[in-house]
Write a protein that holds these residues in place. Sequence first.
Motif, PDB file in Angstrom:
ATOM      1  N   VAL A 185       0.858  -1.186   0.000  1.00 11.14           N
ATOM      2  CA  VAL A 185       0.000   0.000   0.000  1.00 11.14           C
ATOM      3  C   VAL A 185       0.894   1.237   0.000  1.00 11.14           C
ATOM      4  N   LEU A 186       0.400   2.295  -0.602  1.00 14.64           N
ATOM      5  CA  LEU A 186       1.152   3.544  -0.685  1.00 14.64           C
ATOM      6  C   LEU A 186       0.298   4.689  -0.134  1.00 14.64           C
ATOM      7  N   PRO A 187       0.054   4.726   1.175  1.00  8.23           N
ATOM      8  CA  PRO A 187      -0.775   5.788   1.736  1.00  8.23           C
ATOM      9  C   PRO A 187      -0.093   7.145   1.592  1.00  8.23           C
ATOM     10  N   GLY A 188      -0.856   8.131   1.215  1.00  9.63           N
ATOM     11  CA  GLY A 188      -0.331   9.481   1.099  1.00  9.63           C
ATOM     12  C   GLY A 188       0.401   9.760  -0.195  1.00  9.63           C
ATOM     13  N   TYR A 189       0.449   8.807  -1.114  1.00 13.57           N
ATOM     14  CA  TYR A 189       1.122   9.027  -2.387  1.00 13.57           C
ATOM     15  C   TYR A 189       0.149   9.588  -3.415  1.00 13.57           C
ATOM     16  N   PHE A 190       0.683  10.380  -4.324  1.00 13.49           N
ATOM     17  CA  PHE A 190      -0.077  10.985  -5.409  1.00 13.49           C
ATOM     18  C   PHE A 190       0.070  10.099  -6.647  1.00 13.49           C
ATOM     19  N   CYS A 225       6.348  14.158  -9.321  1.00 13.07           N
ATOM     20  CA  CYS A 225       6.064  13.329 -10.493  1.00 13.07           C
ATOM     21  C   CYS A 225       7.031  13.665 -11.629  1.00 13.07           C
ATOM     22  N   ARG A 226       7.434  14.917 -11.732  1.00  8.34           N
ATOM     23  CA  ARG A 226       8.336  15.345 -12.797  1.00  8.34           C
ATOM     24  C   ARG A 226       9.796  15.293 -12.379  1.00  8.34           C
ATOM     25  N   ASN A 227      10.057  15.437 -11.089  1.00  9.41           N
ATOM     26  CA  ASN A 227      11.439  15.480 -10.639  1.00  9.41           C
ATOM     27  C   ASN A 227      11.486  15.094  -9.162  1.00  9.41           C
ATOM     28  N   GLY A 228      11.781  13.838  -8.892  1.00 14.28           N
ATOM     29  CA  GLY A 228      11.830  13.408  -7.497  1.00 14.28           C
ATOM     30  C   GLY A 228      11.894  11.910  -7.357  1.00 14.28           C
ATOM     31  N   GLN A 229      11.446  11.425  -6.195  1.00 18.95           N
ATOM     32  CA  GLN A 229      11.438   9.999  -5.887  1.00 18.95           C
ATOM     33  C   GLN A 229      10.111   9.406  -6.363  1.00 18.95           C
ATOM     34  N   LEU A 230      10.170   8.445  -7.286  1.00 13.75           N
ATOM     35  CA  LEU A 230       8.968   7.824  -7.841  1.00 13.75           C
ATOM     36  C   LEU A 230       8.866   6.372  -7.403  1.00 13.75           C
ATOM     37  N   VAL A 231       7.643   5.888  -7.353  1.00 13.67           N
ATOM     38  CA  VAL A 231       7.394   4.472  -7.139  1.00 13.67           C
ATOM     39  C   VAL A 231       6.662   3.972  -8.375  1.00 13.67           C
ATOM     40  N   LEU A 232       7.314   3.088  -9.113  1.00 11.65           N
ATOM     41  CA  LEU A 232       6.706   2.466 -10.282  1.00 11.65           C
ATOM     42  C   LEU A 232       6.033   1.192  -9.802  1.00 11.65           C
ATOM     43  N   ALA A 233       4.782   0.981 -10.205  1.00 10.69           N
ATOM     44  CA  ALA A 233       4.028  -0.151  -9.663  1.00 10.69           C
ATOM     45  C   ALA A 233       3.356  -0.969 -10.756  1.00 10.69           C
TER      46      ALA A 233
END
Length: 152
Positions: free
Chosen positions: A21-26, A50-58
């Motif tokens: 789960v990714l609570p609080g993610y956009f 989303c454009r420049n940062g830490q991403l989670v690919l799912a």
Amino acid sequence: MLFLLILFYLNSGAARPPRIVLPGYFSCQGALLEESGNSLACYAKTQAECRNGQLVLAFEKRLSARTDRARFEIIDTVHVRTAVPGREVHITYCSTATGKPRQYFVLYKWVPAADKRYLPYPRRAWGVNAQGQLVEVSVKSLRCLNNDYGAD
């Protein structure tokens, strides 16, 4: 009593991995995989990331029938940092010289006047293997469509 023993035996099989789960993610972007109905989705802590940062690919497995309202469960994730200015991640169709186009996450170098049909500088790419896991694939053999091509 026998029924309870059978029920216990059936439910005590291999333990399921913990639910991701990714609570609080956009939710930055997502795409449905046509052949399976599953999806690829990209998440970040904030919309700006989303454009420049830490991403989670799912990779998300569809839990509902295709005719019902879509419900998904995250099966696998990959964490990617795009802190280098000018690098972005998109979900797009890529193909090899011999393969059918498939959807991938592609980290690429963004070029302001990129009026090309294909992404000019793909750096990394991830696809879904047969076991439902996100795996990195070589970008040397991939040609990936530029989603912004032709947009004015």
